[in-house]
Design a protein around this motif. Structure first.
Motif, PDB file in Angstrom:
ATOM      1  N   GLU A 186      -0.558  -8.547  -1.558  1.00  0.00           N
ATOM      2  CA  GLU A 186      -1.659  -8.036  -0.333  1.00  0.00           C
ATOM      3  C   GLU A 186      -0.550  -7.401   0.421  1.00  0.00           C
ATOM      4  N   LYS A 187      -1.022  -6.539   1.516  1.00  0.00           N
ATOM      5  CA  LYS A 187      -0.740  -6.443   2.813  1.00  0.00           C
ATOM      6  C   LYS A 187      -0.961  -7.424   4.572  1.00  0.00           C
ATOM      7  N   PHE A 225      -0.162  -8.633   8.053  1.00  0.00           N
ATOM      8  CA  PHE A 225       0.255  -8.000   9.574  1.00  0.00           C
ATOM      9  C   PHE A 225       0.864  -9.735   9.979  1.00  0.00           C
ATOM     10  N   TYR A 282      10.145  -6.431   4.397  1.00  0.00           N
ATOM     11  CA  TYR A 282       9.476  -6.268   5.759  1.00  0.00           C
ATOM     12  C   TYR A 282       9.759  -5.012   6.381  1.00  0.00           C
ATOM     13  N   SER A 283       8.775  -4.530   6.801  1.00  0.00           N
ATOM     14  CA  SER A 283       8.928  -3.506   7.944  1.00  0.00           C
ATOM     15  C   SER A 283       7.896  -3.656   9.127  1.00  0.00           C
ATOM     16  N   SER A 323       6.600  -2.977  13.550  1.00  0.00           N
ATOM     17  CA  SER A 323       5.832  -1.590  14.566  1.00  0.00           C
ATOM     18  C   SER A 323       6.309  -1.956  15.571  1.00  0.00           C
ATOM     19  N   ILE A 346       5.426  -6.258   9.194  1.00  0.00           N
ATOM     20  CA  ILE A 346       4.190  -6.055   7.999  1.00  0.00           C
ATOM     21  C   ILE A 346       5.590  -6.059   6.233  1.00  0.00           C
ATOM     22  N   LEU A 347       4.171  -7.037   6.218  1.00  0.00           N
ATOM     23  CA  LEU A 347       4.925  -7.397   4.759  1.00  0.00           C
ATOM     24  C   LEU A 347       4.034  -6.145   3.981  1.00  0.00           C
ATOM     25  N   GLU A 348       4.933  -5.158   2.819  1.00  0.00           N
ATOM     26  CA  GLU A 348       4.354  -4.236   2.383  1.00  0.00           C
ATOM     27  C   GLU A 348       3.248  -4.672   1.257  1.00  0.00           C
ATOM     28  N   SER A 349       4.124  -5.931   0.647  1.00  0.00           N
ATOM     29  CA  SER A 349       3.465  -6.564  -0.740  1.00  0.00           C
ATOM     30  C   SER A 349       4.022  -7.568  -1.243  1.00  0.00           C
TER      31      SER A 349
END
Lengths: 115, 111
Positions: free
Chosen positions: A17-18, A20, A64-65, A67, A77-80
């Protein structure tokens, strides 16, 4: 008093899951940080930001990313999501200048479980 | 990374006793800070000591810094049950850098 608010206290997500994680501070701080805390490992810096739309990698940015579109909000954000990202996530903020600019103000944390 | 290391990992004392925690680090610093974390919550800043300072007090807290030994100690006098928490040291390296945290000392103060 400075307030750093993390949107969720507990979060359960599934692998892939993505995810936030949101953090908002109300003291016009320039600097914002995301740490993760794991037993036996202490706090480790994931990403930080010194200004809007700016981001810098910390010690463990992989997977991780972040914003930062507005000064008061910093999103992780955990993309996957993966099971090894199960952890306590802590957001913090600080001033750039002025008295006590070196100290961090922390949110209450988000305990994320990835199943 | 110049992560600080706290010692001991855990400390158990009675109310009224003093608690001493130590922190060692590896490289030059601008300042060293101590934070407290109650179980499952965020960290709260306690005290900051700069590299040119040797001792600092705040209420029942006393912090010392020995830059020649790259070590610091946090003393909590006349401990109370409410002091039960984890305590972390964090270092800001020379030059502009982020804080690096140690793994913490868990303090248990029994009534």
């Amino acid at each position: 008093d400075v307030k750093v608010t993390q949107s969720s206290r507990y979060l359960v997500k599934r692998t892939g899951e993505k995810v936030f994680l949101e953090c908002v501070q109300d003291m016009d701080h320039e600097n914002m940080f995301w740490y993760r805390q794991d037993p036996g490992l202490g706090l480790r810096l994931i990403y930080f930001s010194y200004d809007v739309k700016m981001k810098e990698k910390g010690d463990i940015p992989e997977g991780y990313s972040v914003s930062r579109e507005k000064k008061e909000r910093f999103s992780l954000i955990l993309e996957s999501a993966s099971t090894n990202q199960t952890s306590m996530y802590l957001c913090a903020s600080s001033w750039t200048g002025g008295a006590d600019n070196e100290k961090l103000f922390f949110g209450s944390g988000t305990q994320l479980s990835v199943l | 990374s110049q992560q600080g290391e706290e010692d001991p990992q855990a400390l158990s004392i009675q109310e009224g006793e003093n608690a001493t925690m130590n922190c060692s680090y590896k490289t030059s610093i601008n300042n060293l800070q101590w934070y407290r974390q109650n179980s499952g919550r965020g960290l709260v800043h306690l005290i900051l000591i700069r590299s040119n300072e040797r001792e600092k007090h705040s209420g029942r807290l006393r912090v010392t810094l020995d830059t020649s030994k790259k070590s610091s100690s946090l003393l909590i006098t006349a401990s109370r049950a409410a002091d039960t928490a984890s305590y972390f040291c964090a270092t800001e390296g020379s030059g502009y850098s982020t804080l690096t945290f140690g793994k913490g000392t868990m303090l248990l103060v029994s009534p």
